[in-house]
Design an enzyme around this catalytic site. Structure first.
Site, mmCIF file in Angstrom:
data_model
loop_
_atom_site.group_PDB
_atom_site.id
_atom_site.type_symbol
_atom_site.label_atom_id
_atom_site.label_comp_id
_atom_site.label_asym_id
_atom_site.label_seq_id
_atom_site.Cartn_x
_atom_site.Cartn_y
_atom_site.Cartn_z
ATOM 1 N N ASP A 1 10.302 -30.843 -2.075
ATOM 2 C CA ASP A 1 10.495 -31.016 -0.634
ATOM 3 C C ASP A 1 11.974 -31.051 -0.285
ATOM 4 O O ASP A 1 12.415 -30.430 0.694
ATOM 5 C CB ASP A 1 9.830 -32.321 -0.170
ATOM 6 C CG ASP A 1 8.336 -32.322 -0.436
ATOM 7 O OD1 ASP A 1 7.746 -31.235 -0.396
ATOM 8 O OD2 ASP A 1 7.773 -33.402 -0.681
ATOM 9 N N HIS B 1 3.001 -36.355 4.740
ATOM 10 C CA HIS B 1 3.217 -34.995 5.243
ATOM 11 C C HIS B 1 2.294 -34.702 6.413
ATOM 12 O O HIS B 1 2.724 -34.137 7.437
ATOM 13 C CB HIS B 1 2.956 -33.979 4.128
ATOM 14 C CG HIS B 1 3.997 -33.955 3.054
ATOM 15 N ND1 HIS B 1 5.331 -33.814 3.314
ATOM 16 C CD2 HIS B 1 3.879 -34.026 1.685
ATOM 17 C CE1 HIS B 1 6.010 -33.810 2.173
ATOM 18 N NE2 HIS B 1 5.147 -33.935 1.171
ATOM 19 N N GLU C 1 0.842 -37.289 0.355
ATOM 20 C CA GLU C 1 0.284 -36.189 1.141
ATOM 21 C C GLU C 1 -0.080 -36.652 2.546
ATOM 22 O O GLU C 1 0.040 -35.877 3.507
ATOM 23 C CB GLU C 1 -0.948 -35.608 0.432
ATOM 24 C CG GLU C 1 -0.723 -35.150 -0.991
ATOM 25 C CD GLU C 1 0.439 -34.181 -1.127
ATOM 26 O OE1 GLU C 1 0.713 -33.427 -0.163
ATOM 27 O OE2 GLU C 1 1.092 -34.181 -2.179
ATOM 28 N N GLY D 1 0.786 -1.234 0.000
ATOM 29 C CA GLY D 1 0.000 0.000 0.000
ATOM 30 C C GLY D 1 0.810 1.272 0.000
ATOM 31 O O GLY D 1 0.330 2.307 0.479
ATOM 32 N N LYS D 2 2.015 1.251 -0.534
ATOM 33 C CA LYS D 2 2.856 2.465 -0.541
ATOM 34 C C LYS D 2 2.251 3.537 -1.440
ATOM 35 O O LYS D 2 2.150 4.703 -1.055
ATOM 36 C CB LYS D 2 4.273 2.099 -1.011
ATOM 37 C CG LYS D 2 4.971 1.076 -0.113
ATOM 38 C CD LYS D 2 6.398 0.825 -0.549
ATOM 39 C CE LYS D 2 6.476 0.107 -1.880
ATOM 40 N NZ LYS D 2 5.919 -1.262 -1.832
#
EC number: 3.4.24.-
Length: 651
Positions: free
Chosen positions: A509, A435, A432, A214-215
């Site tokens: 990974d 993990h 999965e 947001g500068k």
């Protein structure tokens, strides 16, 4: 309407109307040119007939009057019909007309006047000059107003209130930055307040932050709050291939700003022109350095520019020239960080103002699930949710659309059309599940948000973990937990399918684990063997402007020790994941079966499954319940073949 609004109103007609009027004038000139050349033929009105027919009509007595002008004969028949013909050098024509009693008159052959001749000859030249002037004027406008093709003129744009006024009410999540810039707003509103006490407002403010924080919006909000003109330009707009153009544009930009003072000049991506001098080629005489020198002089040189506030934005303050950051120039640096959870709540609420929401939408719940998101990311999330609701034909945006949009932003779009074999799906499910099981049994790991074997983006499956709160530091126990979780997929493949059936799916990974272990050893001093020393150079600008983390020049023995420590950490995490999955192999089978059944499981569903409660979705569209942890799956259901590229664990 105040004076500033009057000043910012554009003068004169609409530019589009001006261009239209110019082209209409050109077309009218062409039409006049053609008409003037056709004057003689239009004046000589009447039906053209052959000379023999004309003689026949004379013999018949049907010709009432004849006018002879050179070789052109015009006249009127007895029925008042006009005609025109051309004589064939007939010496007996006059006697024939007298015999038949035809009235005739001789006229001198008409020719254009001297003014018409001059106009005929000069009109094409004038028309060419007009078109050339118009084209050159348009080219000057496209490359900057005025000057020789506008090369030396500033490309800064003056934003008016018609283009959307932005105030601090539209800026959320960066309260500290707003408070620090409030002083500039007060100075622009009432400069005499500070002048009475001998105070001087900072001439420049440098906004530093990651992309999307947001500068630019904050700079526009300052101008909107103060009600002053706002000039905006990019740092790359100063530099051209011609030497001296950038410096000329800097001078012209400040000249324009002086006419509108007090005002704000916003330079976005100032690192494009404000890098360290002497880091490039050309012995310091290149175009970029000349532009920077001129900018330094204009900001704090012999000529004072009162009432002009320079605000610049960059995400690389480390590469800026020190002369830019000294007092008198950009002497105030404002950090615009990524918002915390309270800031994200405010930002989401700002963007939700224009979206019709369902009653179940909770901004705080969305903010908790989006750690690390910038303001631009949150705006994109709200927009994606609105697009999903519109695609489904809904009138309100519900929480389900926000959850789906969050998954799309964080994990990528679902690729349900991708064809996968049963063996590939089973391999992905166990990968999965590995993990997820390791993450559940690592106390320092972040909670699991979702696990899926539906391909998303470039991944064929994903386990997403989200922190319970914003983290500002990275602890040793969490690093080791993340390393073990990253090894979980590879270990699960080896346990279930055997050593020879391990796939290449854990490549990302392994890359993540190796990079994290290297940082632990070389940057953070977390190796007992090497001690609290840094063995990697910090980010710095090199000769050609390229920056990166580069290994320091160490001895051969130290390099071997670094490699050995990295391997020790990664292999230790591999052994830790293998021990956890071996001890909880029944949970691994149950979770893999659930992923094959439902394809996507939430973190709460995974916890219930591991706790022995099972998952019951019989009330919905899903199939039968999945057995709880501890029950076995048939031998025929286990994968039999390798899988090409399972997804990373998403840590």
């Amino acid at each position: 309407m105040n004076d500033n609004d009057k000043q910012q109103q554009p003068d004169g007609p609409n530019p589009w109307m001006k261009s239209l009027m110019v082209w209409v004038g050109i077309l009218a000139a062409l039409a006049l040119f053609v008409t003037m050349f056709d004057t003689r033929s239009s004046a000589q009105a009447g039906d053209q007939i052959g000379y023999s027919d004309f003689l026949n009509k004379v013999e018949e007595g049907s010709v009432a009057r004849v006018d002879i002008a050179g070789d052109t004969i015009t006249g009127t028949l007895t029925n008042d019909q006009r005609f025109r013909t051309y004589a064939a050098n007939d010496p007996q024509l006059i006697s024939r007309l007298q015999e038949k009693g035809v009235r005739f008159a001789a006229k001198p052959e008409e020719g254009p006047s001297i003014w018409m001749v001059l106009l005929y000859q000069s009109l094409p030249f004038l028309l060419f000059l007009g078109i050339a002037f118009f084209v050159l004027r348009q080219m000057q406008k496209s490359s900057g107003a005025g000057g020789a093709m506008g090369f030396g003129k500033s490309r800064a744009k003056l934003l008016t209130q018609k283009e959307g006024k932005v105030t601090f009410d539209d800026v959320a999540g960066i309260d500290e930055a707003r408070e620090e810039l409030q002083e500039i707003v007060e100075f622009l509103k009432d400069p005499s307040k500070f002048a009475r006490l001998g105070g001087k407002i900072p001439k420049g403010a440098l906004l530093v932050g990651s992309p999307g924080t947001g500068k630019t919006l904050l700079a526009r909000a300052i101008a909107g709050e103060a009600g002053v003109p706002f000039f905006t330009i990019s740092g790359s707009d100063f530099v051209e291939m011609f030497v001296g153009v950038g410096a000329s544009r800097v001078r012209d930009m400040f000249e324009q700003a002086k006419k509108s003072a007090p005002c704000i000049v916003f330079i976005d991506e100032i690192d494009a022109v404000g890098r360290h001098r002497g880091a490039g080629l050309g012995n310091g005489n290149d175009e970029r350095e000349q532009t920077l020198n001129q900018l330094l002089v204009e900001m704090d040189g012999f000529d004072t520019n009162e009432g002009i506030i320079i605000i610049a934005a960059t995400n690389r303050p480390d590469v800026l020239d020190p002369a830019l950051l000294r007092p008198g120039r950009f002497d105030r640096q404002v950090v615009v960080p990524r918002p915390d959870i309270e800031g994200r709540v405010k930002i989401i609420q700002v963007h939700m103002k224009k979206v019709p929401l369902a009653l179940d939408v909770d901004a705080r719940t969305i903010a908790r699930g989006t750690p690390g998101f910038s303001g631009a990311d949150l705006a994109n999330l709200v927009n994606e949710a609105a697009l999903l609701a519109a695609r489904k034909g809904k009138r309100l945006v519900a929480m389900s659309e926000f959850e789906e949009a969050k998954d799309k932003v964080m994990m990528g779009s679902e690729r349900k059309s991708m064809v996968m074999t049963d063996d590939e799906k089973r391999m992905t499910a166990y990968h999965e599940a590995g993990h997820a099981i390791v993450a559940l049994h690592e106390p320092a790991s972040d909670p699991i948000h979702k696990a899926t074997i539906i391909p998303r983006g470039r991944a064929l499956g994903l386990v997403m973990r989200l922190p319970e709160r914003d983290n500002y530091s990275y602890h040793r126990d969490k690093m080791y937990a993340n390393l073990s979780v990253s090894m979980g997929g590879r270990v699960a493949e080896e346990i279930i399918f055997g050593y020879d059936k391990v796939s290449s799916g854990a490549s990302s990974d392994i890359e993540y684990a190796t990079g994290l272990a290297r940082d632990m050893v070389t940057r953070w001093g977390l190796s007992d063997e090497l001690g609290p020393l840094q063995y990697a150079e910090a980010e710095s600008e090199t000769f050609l402007g390229y920056s990166a983390n580069r290994p320091m020049r160490v001895s051969a023995d130290t390099a071997k020790l670094i490699d050995a420590e990295i391997k020790k950490i990664v292999v230790g995490s591999y052994d830790r994941a293998k021990q956890l999955l071996t001890d909880h192999v029944d949970q691994l089978h149950s979770l893999a079966a659930a992923l094959l059944e439902y394809e996507t499981l939430s973190g709460d569903e995974i916890k219930k499954l591991i706790a022995g409660e099972g998952i019951d979705r019989t009330s919905g569209d899903a199939a039968a319940p999945v057995p709880a942890a501890g029950s076995s799956i048939p031998k025929t259901k286990r994968p039999k073949g390798p899988f090409g590229n399972p997804a990373p664990q998403g840590a």
